[in-house]
Design an enzyme around this catalytic site. Structure first.
Site, PDB file in Angstrom:
ATOM      1  N   HIS A   9       0.665  -1.322  -0.418  1.00 54.61           N
ATOM      2  CA  HIS A   9      -0.080  -0.111  -0.244  1.00 54.61           C
ATOM      3  C   HIS A   9       0.824   1.202  -0.139  1.00 54.61           C
ATOM      4  CE1 HIS A   9      -3.822   1.811   1.980  1.00 54.61           C
ATOM      5  NE2 HIS A   9      -3.299   2.785   0.914  1.00 54.61           N
ATOM      6  N   HIS A  51       1.134   5.290  -2.373  1.00 56.93           N
ATOM      7  CA  HIS A  51       0.990   6.230  -3.224  1.00 56.93           C
ATOM      8  C   HIS A  51       2.063   6.757  -4.023  1.00 56.93           C
ATOM      9  CE1 HIS A  51      -3.461   5.222  -1.948  1.00 56.93           C
ATOM     10  NE2 HIS A  51      -2.536   4.685  -0.464  1.00 56.93           N
ATOM     11  N   ALA A  95      -8.850  11.066   3.287  1.00 54.79           N
ATOM     12  CA  ALA A  95      -8.126  11.889   2.666  1.00 54.79           C
ATOM     13  C   ALA A  95      -9.046  12.388   1.148  1.00 54.79           C
ATOM     14  CB  ALA A  95      -7.117  12.323   2.816  1.00 54.79           C
ATOM     15  N   HIS A 113     -11.601   2.483   4.354  1.00 54.65           N
ATOM     16  CA  HIS A 113     -12.926   3.232   4.274  1.00 54.65           C
ATOM     17  C   HIS A 113     -14.265   2.548   4.509  1.00 54.65           C
ATOM     18  CE1 HIS A 113      -9.329   6.156   3.308  1.00 54.65           C
ATOM     19  NE2 HIS A 113      -9.194   5.033   2.663  1.00 54.65           N
ATOM     20  N   HIS A 119      -4.738  -0.074   7.035  1.00 58.16           N
ATOM     21  CA  HIS A 119      -4.863   0.763   7.495  1.00 58.16           C
ATOM     22  C   HIS A 119      -6.231   0.290   8.678  1.00 58.16           C
ATOM     23  CE1 HIS A 119      -7.285   3.211   5.069  1.00 58.16           C
ATOM     24  NE2 HIS A 119      -6.292   3.941   4.337  1.00 58.16           N
ATOM     25  N   ASN A 140      -7.543   3.367  10.917  1.00 53.81           N
ATOM     26  CA  ASN A 140      -8.149   4.318  10.354  1.00 53.81           C
ATOM     27  C   ASN A 140      -8.717   4.616   8.743  1.00 53.81           C
ATOM     28  OD1 ASN A 140      -5.464   6.699  11.138  1.00 53.81           O
ATOM     29  ND2 ASN A 140      -5.625   4.655  10.874  1.00 53.81           N
ATOM     30  N   HIS A 169      -0.444   7.866  12.620  1.00 56.08           N
ATOM     31  CA  HIS A 169      -1.576   7.396  12.092  1.00 56.08           C
ATOM     32  C   HIS A 169      -2.372   6.498  13.123  1.00 56.08           C
ATOM     33  CE1 HIS A 169      -1.131   8.391   7.955  1.00 56.08           C
ATOM     34  NE2 HIS A 169      -1.760   8.070   7.539  1.00 56.08           N
ATOM     35  N   ASP A 190       1.624   3.082   2.952  1.00 52.25           N
ATOM     36  CA  ASP A 190       0.660   4.447   2.705  1.00 52.25           C
ATOM     37  C   ASP A 190       0.998   5.392   2.476  1.00 52.25           C
ATOM     38  OD1 ASP A 190      -1.896   5.648   2.278  1.00 52.25           O
ATOM     39  OD2 ASP A 190      -2.780   5.391   4.287  1.00 52.25           O
ATOM     40  N   LEU A 192      -5.349  13.181   7.362  1.00 54.06           N
ATOM     41  CA  LEU A 192      -3.749  12.732   6.877  1.00 54.06           C
ATOM     42  C   LEU A 192      -4.226  11.784   5.610  1.00 54.06           C
ATOM     43  CD1 LEU A 192      -3.086  10.283  10.224  1.00 54.06           C
ATOM     44  CD2 LEU A 192      -1.979  12.202   9.333  1.00 54.06           C
TER      45      LEU A 192
HETATM   46 ZN   LIG Z   1      -3.931   4.588   1.029  1.00 58.28          ZN
END
Ligand SMILES: [Zn+2]
Length: 400
Positions: A68, A70, A151, A206, A227, A230, A262, A285, A318
């Site tokens: 994970h 980005h 985010a 999420h 995560h 979170n 986190h 992440d 975050l």
């Molecule tokens: Zn991510």
């Protein structure tokens, strides 16, 4: 290459963490791309003519696998050059295999990004430095719960729709391997089944799922929680939520972002006690800003900047971390009280196991690929090898 001309390197007298076992005074011989042998220094003969790398006081682990991230080093994954730039940063910090991770954006943009990253690194590069292998892509969204968007922009989140996973999979040229989704959305369960049909590992994230909804989703095929804690319904003693469901199910692995922001250290310790060493996975992440001291960048259509050692979007949420895998490992040991051997496992073997690759990746063994990290006593990176080739030092580029 002719066998006789292979470069032979002997890493001698290091603490080797394979990570299935630990060899306190070990020697590891690399021939060309592969590991020829490893064991106690007293049992391993250093071949004549080998380049000897003295590792007394140092630690040798398999290369890290980040499932994970980005971006990093000031680069994002919006083009092939950015992919290689971010990869160079993470390679310098021990990552030898990775799953570049895409955010929810408009459908055409998701398709374009999947197609681009599915092709891998640019072919025409003059740069010969070894890069982490791209062992798949991770799509974080777009079927996420707006209540737990973190985010991400609520406008880019979608309700599950049949047929889209096939489209995503095909757009990626078959590279899509992990997908983070919210199973409690209408049609969420069908989505899990559809992902599995394409060999995509569905992950809960999420998500505002209750304990019961999450348990049902694990039952039909979710394997992993993204995560943990979170952007996820948390714990209440009368309504324990999806986080506890993930913690209590022995089949489910969980990601932790151990950057000191986190998760509180005590939360990391709780995860460690409940999941044990086998089902916890360290991830970065990483935002494109990871590895930088200051600056800002765009991520999923939003401006993200470094403030107070965090990557934050304009709402102050975050937006990924500033971690590298080496830093995640170091903080897990030095601040969260995880043993070094277990933390190494969480950065190597456990992600390989989730992906079904643990026969060839995430372990140091004779006959395996020489993907290797050497850490000093402070757990900072001393050297990294990918396929037996040393990764050069990374030079940051300033973010815009
Ligand atoms: Zn991510």
């Amino acid at each position: 290459m002719d066998k006789k001309t292979k470069t032979i390197r002997a890493f001698t007298h290091g603490r080797i963490i394979t990570p299935e076992k630990e060899i306190p005074d070990g020697t590891l011989i690399v021939a060309g791309r592969g590991i020829q042998s490893l064991g106690r220094s007293s049992d391993i003969r250093v071949p004549d003519g080998a380049e000897v790398i003295e590792c007394t006081g140092k630690i040798l682990t398999p290369g890290f696998i980040d499932i994970h991230l980005h971006g990093g080093g000031g680069y994002d994954f919006s083009d092939a050059e950015g992919l290689a730039g971010a990869a160079r940063f993470h390679a310098s910090q021990g990552t030898t295999a990775m799953l570049p991770t895409l955010c929810p954006e408009s459908l055409p943009k998701i398709r374009t990004n999947l197609a681009l990253l599915g092709k891998g690194y640019p072919q025409n590069t003059d740069d010969e430095s070894p890069l982490p292998e791209i062992i798949g892509l991770h799509l974080e969204g777009p079927f996420l719960n707006p209540k737990r968007r973190g985010a991400f922009d609520a406008g880019s989140l979608l309700l599950p729709r049949s047929g889209l996973i096939r489209e995503f999979f095909e757009a990626s040229g078959g590279a899509l391997r992990l997908m983070t989704l919210a199973p409690e959305l209408d049609g969420g369960m069908a989505l899990i089944r559809e992902a599995k049909e394409f060999g995509i590992i569905p992950c809960l994230g999420h998500s505002d799922a209750t304990y019961e909804q999450a348990a049902a989703a694990f039952h039909i095929g979710i394997r992993h929680a993204t995560h943990l804690f979170n952007a996820m319904r948390g714990f209440h003693h009368r309504a324990p939520g999806c986080a506890l469901s993930a913690l209590l199910d022995p089949e489910i692995s969980v990601e932790v972002v151990v950057d000191g922001h986190h998760l509180h250290e005590a939360a990391v310790e709780m995860v460690y006690r409940l999941k044990g060493r086998d089902k916890m996975i360290l991830v970065t992440d990483a935002a494109p800003l990871s590895g930088l001291q200051s600056g800002s960048c765009m991520l999923a259509g939003q401006r993200v900047e470094i403030r107070g050692e965090k990557a934050l979007n304009q709402e102050g949420n975050l937006a990924g971390s500033l971690l590298s895998m080496a830093e995640a490992l170091r903080l897990s040991v030095q601040r969260a009280g995880i043993s070094l051997v277990d933390a190494a496992r969480m950065a190597t073997l456990n992600p390989a196991q989730l992906l079904g690759l643990s026969d060839i990746r995430g372990r140091l063994f004779a006959g395996g690929e020489a993907d290797l990290v050497i850490l000093n006593e402070s757990l900072k990176v001393d050297a990294v090898y990918i396929g037996g080739r040393q990764v050069p030092e990374f030079k940051n580029r300033a973010a815009d």
